[in-house]
Design a protein around this motif. Structure first.
Motif, PDB file in Angstrom:
ATOM      1  N   ASP A   1      73.183 -58.006  51.317  1.00  0.00           N
ATOM      2  CA  ASP A   1      73.498 -57.036  52.370  1.00  0.00           C
ATOM      3  C   ASP A   1      72.701 -55.752  52.157  1.00  0.00           C
ATOM      4  O   ASP A   1      73.089 -54.908  51.355  1.00  0.00           O
ATOM      5  CB  ASP A   1      75.000 -56.744  52.380  1.00  0.00           C
ATOM      6  CG  ASP A   1      75.405 -55.972  53.632  1.00  0.00           C
ATOM      7  OD1 ASP A   1      74.515 -55.655  54.443  1.00  0.00           O
ATOM      8  OD2 ASP A   1      76.604 -55.693  53.782  1.00  0.00           O
ATOM      9  N   GLU A   2      71.615 -55.628  52.823  1.00  0.00           N
ATOM     10  CA  GLU A   2      70.736 -54.465  52.720  1.00  0.00           C
ATOM     11  C   GLU A   2      70.498 -54.056  51.266  1.00  0.00           C
ATOM     12  O   GLU A   2      70.706 -52.910  50.891  1.00  0.00           O
ATOM     13  CB  GLU A   2      71.332 -53.273  53.482  1.00  0.00           C
ATOM     14  CG  GLU A   2      71.790 -53.667  54.872  1.00  0.00           C
ATOM     15  CD  GLU A   2      71.636 -52.547  55.878  1.00  0.00           C
ATOM     16  OE1 GLU A   2      70.942 -51.569  55.576  1.00  0.00           O
ATOM     17  OE2 GLU A   2      72.193 -52.681  56.982  1.00  0.00           O
TER      18      GLU A   2
ATOM     19  N   SER B   1      77.058 -56.808  58.287  1.00  0.00           N
ATOM     20  CA  SER B   1      77.873 -56.856  57.068  1.00  0.00           C
ATOM     21  C   SER B   1      79.108 -57.712  57.290  1.00  0.00           C
ATOM     22  O   SER B   1      79.495 -58.506  56.431  1.00  0.00           O
ATOM     23  CB  SER B   1      78.299 -55.452  56.656  1.00  0.00           C
ATOM     24  OG  SER B   1      77.177 -54.673  56.356  1.00  0.00           O
TER      25      SER B   1
HETATM   26 MG   LIG Z   1      76.192 -53.027  56.978  1.00  0.00          MG
END
Ligand SMILES: [Mg+2]
Ligand SMILES: Nc1ncnc2c1ncn2[C@@H]1O[C@H](COP(=O)(O)OP(=O)(O)O)[C@@H](O)[C@H]1O
Lengths: 344, 291
Positions: free
Chosen positions: A159-160, A44
């Motif tokens: 991000d995910e 991240s």
């Molecule tokens: Mg993360």
């Protein structure tokens, strides 16, 4: 559309912790690259640094051949999608999609046309008047994607984005995302902690650990030729078996300086050619996945998992011998952890 | 849990509410229909049922209407001022570093937990015409030094200032908590999309704080309707009744003039108004929750 280049990117926190260490990576124009690593390895943070939400300590970030180190987020030509969608709860789907355009004072009619076109593309047309709390997880994610698409960025940073969805939906959204990437042709950086997602989605995969890049390669390359013990153990499910000395007594292999690993699908119930190796242990567990079984044998506390075709004769608690070819072994230098290329 | 067991747990609370809320309320309702006064206290033969006479008396009482005006002024000026101050201070303490945050939060919240009477006495000293710090500072700056608590308009202003100063810290804590609830990612997206500080404030922070601010407005308004201690200590309702809030007027009628019938009628009116606030609060909250 743009190429993304990271050169020796380093980020240290105020407390001295080095979250990113010498990240060197180039993402080609139009490429979908996935970044994978365990939780807390800095994925991240890396995306946030690329987006300009956080400053890097040293190194250089280039987007579309322009050095963006000192540019604010809005000038970096990127769009971002977060795991928790980050939709504005007080805005409808329409308003969420239109947010960026309105902020940049695009004319109302133009905003409307573009919002509707993107919504139609993502199948959100019927939901434009709804609030995020009235949407399903998949619809929320599509809205977040739509908002990012309306930015028409050079680089997508994800991000995910799928990890808050349940598993069947995740697979479906993964296919949608892949199709979307093909039709948009935009550079995408896809971050996930799920190695299977990284392998199935990325044209190339970056494996991160502890703030540093362990390997960059195609999914097959990562899987077939992991550079070191970490990558080998991280990629693949169930993970690669690392064989302790006890398993290999009678093989005559050098276990002093070398650690050996074998993937679960390379272990077999029957011998193949002459000269195959075998290991023997107590059958601890059989787990059926329908067309395939996973069996676990143990020997002096260490365990080995194999993926085998269903075999009704197997008996829990009995001794079981598993066979493998010598060339299916991976060899790692015990001192450095790196894979010994010469072995195969 | 069985219903009877559950009842056992609520009985103490119910008993207290009955004893200290409903019984007095019924008593006051009864009193408001009589001419109960100091003579009736001496000899119950002097107690008469007067119907709604006390209420009609209030309708024609200039002091009652002045009380309404005074109280309304404090509500209408004080509530927005309190909210504004709560909001600004909350956003301020949430944006500064953790080291200073605690200090400012404590400083702003301190008046809330202090005794109203004590701080009002403090303010009376500060506002003293000749020796008060306020006028000394004004004099030092060569500005006029008015008689704050002795001039009708200024006295009400002073009361309002003290009320707001005493109350905004509470709202600040609530707003700060609500601000912390807004996920950082919402601001990240805004920065990527190109929204500046003002746009972030207007498009994200304010709309997301609106339900909290609305609730606070109601709570503050309900609180300020019951204005009592500040004018009681600062001005005793003067000068010329200009700071005589409704509650203070009730006290004045009841305990200075011994006219408990009228005071009770006033109490009933205030009670009904407070119920109105409670009802409004319930309904707006339900509306904000989106159901
Ligand atoms: Mg993360
Ligand atoms: N704001 C922060 N304060 C302190 N540590 C942080 C902060 N942000 C990230 N970190 C640290 O940086 C590391 C990487 O975090 P992150 O990038 O969120 O990892 P990932 O996304 O791979 O799970 C973690 O060890 C985390 O503890």
């Amino acid at each position: 559309m743009a190429r993304l280049e990271l050169q020796r990117v380093t980020k240290s926190l105020a407390n001295g912790q080095r979250v990113l260490r010498d990240i060197d990576c180039a993402v080609n124009d139009g490429e979908l690259i996935s970044m994978v690593g365990p939780s807390g390895c800095g994925k991240s943070t890396l995306l946030r640094c690329i987006a300009g939400l956080e400053a890097i300590t040293s190194g250089e970030i280039r987007i579309g051949e322009q050095r963006v180190n000192d540019l604010p987020p809005r000038q970096r030509n990127v769009a971002m999608v977060f795991q928790n969608h980050a939709l504005y709860p007080h805005m409808t789907v329409y308003q969420n999609l239109a947010f960026g355009l309105r902020v940049r004072h695009v004319a109302r009619a133009a905003v409307d046309a573009r919002v509707r076109r993107t919504a139609a593309r993502l199948g959100l047309d019927a939901l434009l008047g709804r609030y995020p709390r009235e949407l399903s997880g998949g619809q929320r994610q599509r809205t977040a994607l739509g908002r990012a698409m309306l930015r028409e960025p050079g680089v997508f940073l994800l991000d995910e984005p799928l990890s808050s969805l349940d598993i069947p939906l995740r697979a479906e959204m993964r296919r949608e995302l892949s199709a979307l990437h093909q039709s948009l042709g935009t550079t995408m950086v896809y971050v996930t902690h799920d190695q299977s997602e990284a392998l199935s989605l990325g044209q190339r995969v970056v494996v991160l650990a502890d703030g540093a890049i362990e390997q960059i390669d195609t999914p097959d390359g990562i899987y077939q030729a992991p550079r070191n013990r970490f990558v080998a153990g991280f990629v693949g499910w169930p993970p690669m078996n690392f064989l302790s000395e006890d398993w290999l007594h009678d093989t005559g292999l050098d276990t002093q300086c070398i650690e050996y690993g074998i993937r679960p699908e390379r272990l077999r119930l029957r011998p193949g050619a002459r000269g195959d190796f075998s290991i023997i242990g107590k059958l601890e567990r059989i787990e059926s996945f329908g067309g395939e079984w996973q069996v676990e044998i143990s020997r002096q506390g260490s365990r080995v998992i194999a993926r085998v075709p269903p075999e009704t004769k197997l008996q829990r608690g009995a001794e079981l011998r598993l066979w493998f070819r010598r060339e299916d072994l991976y060899a790692f230098d015990r001192a450095t952890g790196s894979r010994m290329q010469a072995w195969r | 849990m069985k219903a009877s067991t559950a009842l056992l747990f609520v009985i103490p609370a119910l008993a207290m509410i009955l004893l200290f809320v409903f019984i007095p309320l019924i008593g006051v309702l009864g009193l408001s229909l009589t001419d109960f006064n100091v003579y009736a206290l001496a000899n119950s033969a002097n107690l008469h049922f007067v119907g709604v006479a006390n209420f009609t008396h209030l309708l024609h009482d200039h002091a009652a209407w002045q009380g309404v005006e005074t109280t309304m002024t404090v509500v209408l000026v004080g509530v927005p001022a309190t909210l504004g101050l709560s909001l600004v201070c909350a956003l301020m303490i949430e944006s500064i570093g953790a080291r200073w945050r605690g200090l400012f939060r404590t400083a702003f919240f301190l008046p809330v937990v202090c005794s109203t009477v004590a701080v009002a006495i403090g303010w009376r000293y500060l506002l003293n015409t000749r020796y008060g710090l306020v006028n000394r500072l004004l004099a030092a700056a060569h500005l006029p030094t008015p008689n704050w608590l002795g001039t009708p308009g200024l006295a009400l202003l002073a009361v309002t200032v003290v009320v707001v100063w005493k109350g905004f810290g509470y709202g600040m804590i609530i707003v700060a908590a609500a601000r912390r609830e807004i996920p950082d990612e919402l601001y990240d997206i805004a920065r990527i999309e190109g929204a500046g500080m003002t746009q972030q404030l207007l498009r994200i922070t304010m709309p997301m704080l609106a339900p909290t601010l609305g609730l606070l407005a109601l709570l503050d308004a309900a609180g300020y309707w019951q204005l009592f201690a500040e004018p009681y200590v600062l001005t005793q309702g003067g000068p010329m009744g200009s700071t005589m809030s409704l509650l203070l007027l009730m006290y004045d009628r009841g305990f200075r003039w011994w006219r408990w019938g009228v005071a009770s009628a006033l109490a009933m009116v205030l009670t009904v108004i407070m119920w109105l606030f409670a009802w409004l609060q319930r309904h707006t909250r339900a509306a904000w929750r989106g159901d």
